[in-house]
Design a protein around this motif. Structure first.
Motif, PDB file in Angstrom:
ATOM      1  N   PRO A 237       0.802  -1.238   0.000  1.00  0.00           N
ATOM      2  CA  PRO A 237       0.000   0.000   0.000  1.00  0.00           C
ATOM      3  C   PRO A 237       0.826   1.274   0.000  1.00  0.00           C
ATOM      4  CG  PRO A 237      -0.148  -1.137   2.119  1.00  0.00           C
ATOM      5  CD  PRO A 237       0.520  -2.082   1.170  1.00  0.00           C
ATOM      6  N   GLU A 238       2.069   1.204   0.460  1.00  0.00           N
ATOM      7  CA  GLU A 238       2.898   2.403   0.514  1.00  0.00           C
ATOM      8  C   GLU A 238       3.294   2.904  -0.872  1.00  0.00           C
ATOM      9  OE1 GLU A 238       5.704  -1.119   0.544  1.00  0.00           O
ATOM     10  OE2 GLU A 238       3.769  -0.588   1.442  1.00  0.00           O
ATOM     11  N   LEU A 239       3.140   2.066  -1.895  1.00  0.00           N
ATOM     12  CA  LEU A 239       3.561   2.469  -3.237  1.00  0.00           C
ATOM     13  C   LEU A 239       2.749   3.642  -3.777  1.00  0.00           C
ATOM     14  CD1 LEU A 239       4.150  -0.957  -5.067  1.00  0.00           C
ATOM     15  CD2 LEU A 239       5.844   0.575  -4.049  1.00  0.00           C
ATOM     16  N   PRO A 244       5.648   5.901  -6.809  1.00  0.00           N
ATOM     17  CA  PRO A 244       4.762   5.763  -7.969  1.00  0.00           C
ATOM     18  C   PRO A 244       5.426   5.041  -9.143  1.00  0.00           C
ATOM     19  CG  PRO A 244       5.488   8.042  -7.676  1.00  0.00           C
ATOM     20  CD  PRO A 244       5.884   7.308  -6.455  1.00  0.00           C
ATOM     21  N   ARG A 245       6.726   5.238  -9.315  1.00  0.00           N
ATOM     22  CA  ARG A 245       7.411   4.557 -10.403  1.00  0.00           C
ATOM     23  C   ARG A 245       7.425   3.054 -10.173  1.00  0.00           C
ATOM     24  NH1 ARG A 245       8.156   4.375 -15.540  1.00  0.00           N
ATOM     25  NH2 ARG A 245       9.470   2.575 -15.889  1.00  0.00           N
ATOM     26  N   ARG A 246       7.609   2.662  -8.924  1.00  0.00           N
ATOM     27  CA  ARG A 246       7.613   1.235  -8.606  1.00  0.00           C
ATOM     28  C   ARG A 246       6.215   0.642  -8.739  1.00  0.00           C
ATOM     29  NH1 ARG A 246      11.955  -0.073  -3.789  1.00  0.00           N
ATOM     30  NH2 ARG A 246      13.589   1.338  -4.519  1.00  0.00           N
ATOM     31  N   LEU A 247       5.207   1.448  -8.473  1.00  0.00           N
ATOM     32  CA  LEU A 247       3.843   0.954  -8.649  1.00  0.00           C
ATOM     33  C   LEU A 247       3.582   0.629 -10.112  1.00  0.00           C
ATOM     34  CD1 LEU A 247       1.008   0.320  -7.666  1.00  0.00           C
ATOM     35  CD2 LEU A 247       0.455   2.770  -7.848  1.00  0.00           C
ATOM     36  N   LEU A 248       4.006   1.497 -11.009  1.00  0.00           N
ATOM     37  CA  LEU A 248       3.853   1.208 -12.442  1.00  0.00           C
ATOM     38  C   LEU A 248       4.610  -0.061 -12.815  1.00  0.00           C
ATOM     39  CD1 LEU A 248       3.071   1.930 -15.378  1.00  0.00           C
ATOM     40  CD2 LEU A 248       5.123   3.379 -15.451  1.00  0.00           C
ATOM     41  N   SER A 249       5.848  -0.170 -12.378  1.00  0.00           N
ATOM     42  CA  SER A 249       6.655  -1.337 -12.725  1.00  0.00           C
ATOM     43  C   SER A 249       6.047  -2.626 -12.185  1.00  0.00           C
ATOM     44  CB  SER A 249       8.080  -1.173 -12.186  1.00  0.00           C
ATOM     45  OG  SER A 249       8.722  -0.083 -12.805  1.00  0.00           O
ATOM     46  N   GLU A 250       5.572  -2.590 -10.937  1.00  0.00           N
ATOM     47  CA  GLU A 250       4.982  -3.789 -10.352  1.00  0.00           C
ATOM     48  C   GLU A 250       3.677  -4.158 -11.049  1.00  0.00           C
ATOM     49  OE1 GLU A 250       4.468  -7.055  -7.721  1.00  0.00           O
ATOM     50  OE2 GLU A 250       6.184  -5.913  -8.463  1.00  0.00           O
ATOM     51  N   THR A 251       2.894  -3.153 -11.430  1.00  0.00           N
ATOM     52  CA  THR A 251       1.657  -3.421 -12.159  1.00  0.00           C
ATOM     53  C   THR A 251       1.952  -4.105 -13.491  1.00  0.00           C
ATOM     54  OG1 THR A 251       0.570  -1.508 -11.147  1.00  0.00           O
ATOM     55  CG2 THR A 251      -0.383  -2.356 -13.189  1.00  0.00           C
TER      56      THR A 251
END
Length: 385
Positions: A237-239, A244-251
């Motif tokens: 949830p901290e992403l 935000p860049r890691r959220l895109l990559s993980e998605t």
């Protein structure tokens, strides 16, 4: 045959061979040899300076044709291993599939096709075959790379019947035949084609968001992307605030994995249903390497989004218009003054095809420099010098 190959996989020992007979290599199978020839080709090296969506000089981290090609090869090998297909053949096809692409990506292809409309047209897929069959000059005994039939048929993944008839007249029963009799290529060729789609959908989202031309929240309006963003946030949830860049990559990582597993499961089910007992049996069946209907619909929706929001973005279209102008004006100049090309192109008895071959082989930055040299105009102010 390798013991870990499925009975329906392509086996180089049972393949249709090369157009020019060669003694086998002592330590490599024929598909490994194809792959190695492709990697060492001039056309392969040029891919590093050919556009995927963004020109090479627009940012160091955007994909080029080379990085796209490597991603396709990685995805293809990963899926091939799970399906017990021939990984080396999948890799060879993936590494060669874009060798005929023009500078400036699809913008360059469209412009070159318009220039060649009265002279047989231009299509990058057919040009890739032309590169490996004719244009590479590395061997004393033959033109091209003399790759195996199976690699060559995988490279020619699309072909109009008019062109297929021409190919079949010059190579009876060869790589153009299946477009005339409605049969399928090998499973490895089918897989390389689908891996191409999986790769460019994901990395074009990545590059589009990185460029600022599309917003991540826009993409998340698509159920396919929203599902994996929500999964990532549920676990991390901290992403949403901090990374935000890691959220895109993980998605995108989760989306890629889901598509890979979907292809594996769907293809295994098709193989179980049809039970082909050889690579030749595969050719008589419907396409077997595929997404499930649900994933196909989701992937198609993502492709439509990218077409409308990224590929037709005003900034991309501005680049497209200037790139097409460069190709058109270079074409006209070389037709009028063939001496401005290297001697082997200038002396061709087919001047329009020779000009198309020459331009298609250019990198983005070489085309920009050539256009400036010949016209005195620099259409990309921040292009490489």
């Amino acid at each position: 045959m390798r013991l870990d190959l499925a009975p329906f996989a392509s086996d180089p020992a049972q393949g249709r061979g090369r157009r020019h007979a060669e003694a086998p290599a002592p330590t490599r199978n024929d598909y490994q040899r194809d792959r190695d020839r492709i990697v060492h080709s001039t056309a392969f090296r040029r891919l590093v300076y050919k556009t995927q969506v963004f020109l090479n000089h627009e940012g160091d981290l955007f994909r080029t044709r080379l990085t796209h090609t490597l991603e396709v090869a990685q995805l293809g090998r990963s899926i091939a291993r799970s399906l017990r297909l021939h990984e080396d053949l999948v890799e060879a096809i993936a590494l060669a599939h874009d060798l005929g692409h023009t500078p400036f990506g699809h913008a360059g292809q469209d412009a070159l096709h318009a220039c060649m409309r009265q002279h047989g047209g231009f299509e990058h897929n057919l040009q890739s075959l032309r590169v490996i069959d004719v244009l590479e000059e590395r061997y004393p005994a033959f033109d091209g790379l003399n790759l195996t039939f199976e690699t060559r048929e995988g490279v020619l993944k699309h072909c109009a019947k008019r062109v297929a008839r021409w190919i079949d007249a010059h190579e009876p029963g060869g790589v153009g035949r299946r477009f005339l009799d409605g049969t399928q290529p090998s499973l490895e060729a089918q897989l390389a084609n689908l891996a191409d789609e999986i790769a460019y959908n994901a990395h074009d989202v990545d590059d589009g968001v990185r460029s600022g031309l599309i917003d991540f929240e826009q993409v998340c309006a698509l159920p396919l992307v929203a599902r994996f963003r929500d999964e990532a946030l549920a676990e991390y949830p901290e992403l949403v605030r901090m990374k935000p860049r890691r959220l895109l990559s993980e998605t995108l990582r989760r989306m890629l994995s889901a598509q890979v597993y979907d292809v594996i499961d769907t293809t295994r089910a098709a193989l179980a249903r049809h039970q082909p007992d050889s690579a030749d049996a595969v050719r008589q069946l419907p396409p077997l390497v595929a997404f499930s209907p649900e994933m196909r619909a989701a992937s198609s929706a993502l492709k439509r989004f990218l077409l409308q929001q990224l590929y037709r973005h005003p900034q991309v279209m501005d680049t497209t218009e200037r790139a097409q102008r460069i190709v058109r004006e270079l074409f006209a100049i070389y037709i009028d003054r063939p001496q401005d090309m290297p001697a082997d192109f200038a002396a061709s008895p087919l001047p329009h095809r020779a000009v198309a071959d020459y331009i298609a082989g250019m990198t983005d930055r070489y085309a920009i420099r050539e256009h400036e040299r010949l016209t005195g105009q620099r259409l990309f102010d921040h292009g490489p010098g």
